[in-house]
Design a protein around this motif. Sequence first.
Motif, PDB file in Angstrom:
ATOM      1  N   SER A  59     -13.446  -1.960   5.999  1.00 47.69           N
ATOM      2  CA  SER A  59     -11.644  -2.545   5.736  1.00 47.69           C
ATOM      3  C   SER A  59     -10.933  -0.753   5.503  1.00 47.69           C
ATOM      4  CB  SER A  59     -11.252  -3.531   4.155  1.00 47.69           C
ATOM      5  OG  SER A  59     -10.074  -3.480   4.676  1.00 47.69           O
ATOM      6  N   ASN A  60     -10.023  -1.116   6.639  1.00 46.92           N
ATOM      7  CA  ASN A  60      -9.581   0.317   7.182  1.00 46.92           C
ATOM      8  C   ASN A  60      -8.253   0.090   7.464  1.00 46.92           C
ATOM      9  OD1 ASN A  60      -9.222   0.896   9.816  1.00 46.92           O
ATOM     10  ND2 ASN A  60     -11.752   1.427   9.181  1.00 46.92           N
ATOM     11  N   ASP A  61      -6.610   0.378   6.854  1.00 52.49           N
ATOM     12  CA  ASP A  61      -5.650   0.097   7.597  1.00 52.49           C
ATOM     13  C   ASP A  61      -5.602   1.448   8.579  1.00 52.49           C
ATOM     14  OD1 ASP A  61      -5.036  -1.512   5.636  1.00 52.49           O
ATOM     15  OD2 ASP A  61      -4.086   0.491   4.342  1.00 52.49           O
ATOM     16  N   ASN A  99       5.742  12.652  -4.961  1.00 48.01           N
ATOM     17  CA  ASN A  99       4.492  11.523  -5.412  1.00 48.01           C
ATOM     18  C   ASN A  99       3.310  11.196  -4.942  1.00 48.01           C
ATOM     19  OD1 ASN A  99       6.317  12.083  -8.144  1.00 48.01           O
ATOM     20  ND2 ASN A  99       7.432  10.502  -7.646  1.00 48.01           N
ATOM     21  N   LEU A 100       2.718  12.161  -4.297  1.00 50.44           N
ATOM     22  CA  LEU A 100       1.337  11.392  -4.188  1.00 50.44           C
ATOM     23  C   LEU A 100       0.196  11.704  -4.400  1.00 50.44           C
ATOM     24  CD1 LEU A 100      -0.529  11.042  -0.917  1.00 50.44           C
ATOM     25  CD2 LEU A 100      -0.597  13.762  -1.011  1.00 50.44           C
ATOM     26  N   THR A 101      -0.379  10.392  -5.070  1.00 50.11           N
ATOM     27  CA  THR A 101      -2.433  10.664  -5.670  1.00 50.11           C
ATOM     28  C   THR A 101      -2.892   9.778  -4.298  1.00 50.11           C
ATOM     29  OG1 THR A 101      -1.131   7.965  -5.977  1.00 50.11           O
ATOM     30  CG2 THR A 101      -0.710  10.166  -7.590  1.00 50.11           C
ATOM     31  N   GLN A 102      -4.432  10.291  -4.852  1.00 52.12           N
ATOM     32  CA  GLN A 102      -5.376  10.060  -3.981  1.00 52.12           C
ATOM     33  C   GLN A 102      -6.715   9.810  -4.875  1.00 52.12           C
ATOM     34  OE1 GLN A 102      -7.670  12.330  -1.226  1.00 52.12           O
ATOM     35  NE2 GLN A 102      -6.692  10.916   0.761  1.00 52.12           N
ATOM     36  N   PHE A 103      -7.193   8.324  -4.857  1.00 52.64           N
ATOM     37  CA  PHE A 103      -8.067   8.371  -5.734  1.00 52.64           C
ATOM     38  C   PHE A 103      -9.949   8.439  -4.748  1.00 52.64           C
ATOM     39  CE2 PHE A 103     -11.320   5.730  -7.904  1.00 52.64           C
ATOM     40  CZ  PHE A 103     -11.531   6.404  -8.722  1.00 52.64           C
ATOM     41  N   VAL A 138       6.744   5.322   1.743  1.00 53.42           N
ATOM     42  CA  VAL A 138       5.494   4.921   2.074  1.00 53.42           C
ATOM     43  C   VAL A 138       4.134   3.582   2.178  1.00 53.42           C
ATOM     44  CG1 VAL A 138       3.095   5.656   3.559  1.00 53.42           C
ATOM     45  CG2 VAL A 138       5.109   7.471   3.011  1.00 53.42           C
ATOM     46  N   ASP A 139       4.014   2.810   2.554  1.00 47.41           N
ATOM     47  CA  ASP A 139       2.751   2.030   1.898  1.00 47.41           C
ATOM     48  C   ASP A 139       1.949   2.777   1.610  1.00 47.41           C
ATOM     49  OD1 ASP A 139       4.770  -0.147   2.219  1.00 47.41           O
ATOM     50  OD2 ASP A 139       4.425  -0.382   4.311  1.00 47.41           O
ATOM     51  N   GLU A 140       1.234   1.545   0.909  1.00 45.66           N
ATOM     52  CA  GLU A 140      -0.059   2.081   0.267  1.00 45.66           C
ATOM     53  C   GLU A 140      -1.384   2.619   1.933  1.00 45.66           C
ATOM     54  OE1 GLU A 140      -3.802   1.242  -2.681  1.00 45.66           O
ATOM     55  OE2 GLU A 140      -2.421  -0.602  -1.786  1.00 45.66           O
ATOM     56  N   THR A 141      -1.822   3.610   1.670  1.00 46.96           N
ATOM     57  CA  THR A 141      -2.823   3.290   2.401  1.00 46.96           C
ATOM     58  C   THR A 141      -4.505   3.187   1.971  1.00 46.96           C
ATOM     59  OG1 THR A 141      -3.024   5.593   2.719  1.00 46.96           O
ATOM     60  CG2 THR A 141      -1.707   4.761   4.293  1.00 46.96           C
ATOM     61  N   LYS A 142      -5.423   2.342   2.729  1.00 42.45           N
ATOM     62  CA  LYS A 142      -6.718   2.148   2.106  1.00 42.45           C
ATOM     63  C   LYS A 142      -7.675   1.921   2.860  1.00 42.45           C
ATOM     64  CE  LYS A 142      -5.842  -2.952   1.325  1.00 42.45           C
ATOM     65  NZ  LYS A 142      -4.043  -2.689   1.707  1.00 42.45           N
ATOM     66  N   VAL A 170     -11.571   5.095  -0.301  1.00 43.23           N
ATOM     67  CA  VAL A 170     -10.278   6.239  -0.945  1.00 43.23           C
ATOM     68  C   VAL A 170      -8.432   4.909  -1.341  1.00 43.23           C
ATOM     69  CG1 VAL A 170      -8.544   7.502  -0.008  1.00 43.23           C
ATOM     70  CG2 VAL A 170     -11.318   7.477   0.847  1.00 43.23           C
ATOM     71  N   ARG A 171      -7.641   5.363  -2.602  1.00 41.43           N
ATOM     72  CA  ARG A 171      -6.904   4.890  -2.251  1.00 41.43           C
ATOM     73  C   ARG A 171      -5.595   6.077  -2.185  1.00 41.43           C
ATOM     74  NH1 ARG A 171      -9.028   1.395  -0.873  1.00 41.43           N
ATOM     75  NH2 ARG A 171      -9.462  -1.011  -2.296  1.00 41.43           N
ATOM     76  N   SER A 172      -4.658   5.879  -1.589  1.00 41.50           N
ATOM     77  CA  SER A 172      -3.815   6.621  -1.569  1.00 41.50           C
ATOM     78  C   SER A 172      -2.214   5.967  -1.322  1.00 41.50           C
ATOM     79  CB  SER A 172      -3.156   7.848  -0.307  1.00 41.50           C
ATOM     80  OG  SER A 172      -4.279   8.207   0.230  1.00 41.50           O
ATOM     81  N   ASN A 173      -1.111   6.562  -2.549  1.00 43.61           N
ATOM     82  CA  ASN A 173       0.264   6.183  -2.478  1.00 43.61           C
ATOM     83  C   ASN A 173       0.550   7.003  -2.274  1.00 43.61           C
ATOM     84  OD1 ASN A 173      -0.254   3.238  -3.633  1.00 43.61           O
ATOM     85  ND2 ASN A 173      -1.662   3.971  -4.616  1.00 43.61           N
TER      86      ASN A 173
END
Length: 345
Positions: free
Chosen positions: A209-211, A146-150, A179-183, A172-175
């Motif tokens: 801001s980046n992970d 269920n990978l989504t990226q916006f 797996v923890d959300e990456t942003k 950019v947001r990925s879920n």
Amino acid sequence: MKSPTWYNFIFCLFLVVFSSTQLTAQNDTLILKNKDKLIGDIKEMNKGVLTMETDYSDSDFQIKWKDVIYVSSQQTYLMSLSNGRRVNSKLQTKVGDSNMISLKQGDEIIETEISNVVYIKAIENSFISRLDASLSVGFNFAKTNNLTQFSILSNLGYTADKWGFTAGFNSVRSNQDDVDETKRTDANIGAKYFMRHDWFALVNATFLSNDEQLLKLRSSTQGGVGKYIIHSNRVYFATGTGLAWTNENYTDPTIDTKNSLEAFLSLELNMFDFDDISLYSNFVVYPSLTESDRVRTDLNLNLKYDLPLDFFVQVGLTHNYDSKPVEGASDTDYVFQTTLGWELD
């Protein structure tokens, strides 16, 4: 009670005033290389493309400035020349020479080749007409995990007589499952004050801001000077230098906040009027003045293809490098974005 004659007089006077307003608003003339003649209202010329409003079309005409061989207008414009000079003047082709433009600022007559005029804006235009803005978005979905990226890319600009303002926001947001959300988010806001001979003073603030680099927020305030090395109807190339004060907060609460003083050197390239393709790139190097052997770099690269009705497709790359990241963080972070957007010119 007023007589019908008085009403008729007021009505006729209104028609005269309205008609003369319409005529003066549509008295600019262009002749193109193919001998086409256009009469209307010149709104602006930016990045090699002139925009003209006419009574006989619902849509504005967009004409390549290099195709214009004659122009005449009694409006007053803010114009930039390729040597960096900014002029407030009416616009008139020199009599007997279609390659030359004759301008008048005060008592001074300025004659220059038409190709040396790189920017035109009617100075009586409204606030909205001085704005440039674009917004593009992208969305990806994969059934696996269920990978989504916006993603979102946006820009805003404003041009006044002696200064310009820009701002941008990218995210950019990925879920995905388990797996923890990456942003990742970066933003900028800045202003330039234009001086003689294509020099300018600049003030900028950037935020990141980046992970990947454990950055909760890196904010940098910059001040300096710059100069356009190339300033034509197809290419802008500028460099800048100065000092930056940088503050860094991290997602790991055990890592102390950092403050540092840095120098910076920037290179900015803007290429346009290559059919429907344009390229913008900005590269900045930050050698630290308070941390030994630390160097950071920021790179932004956007390739855009114009579509009808002011829509566009854009591919973007953002890259950040830090030679001395904090423990547990990567020295490099980058993101590719493919988006569909719309722009206000």
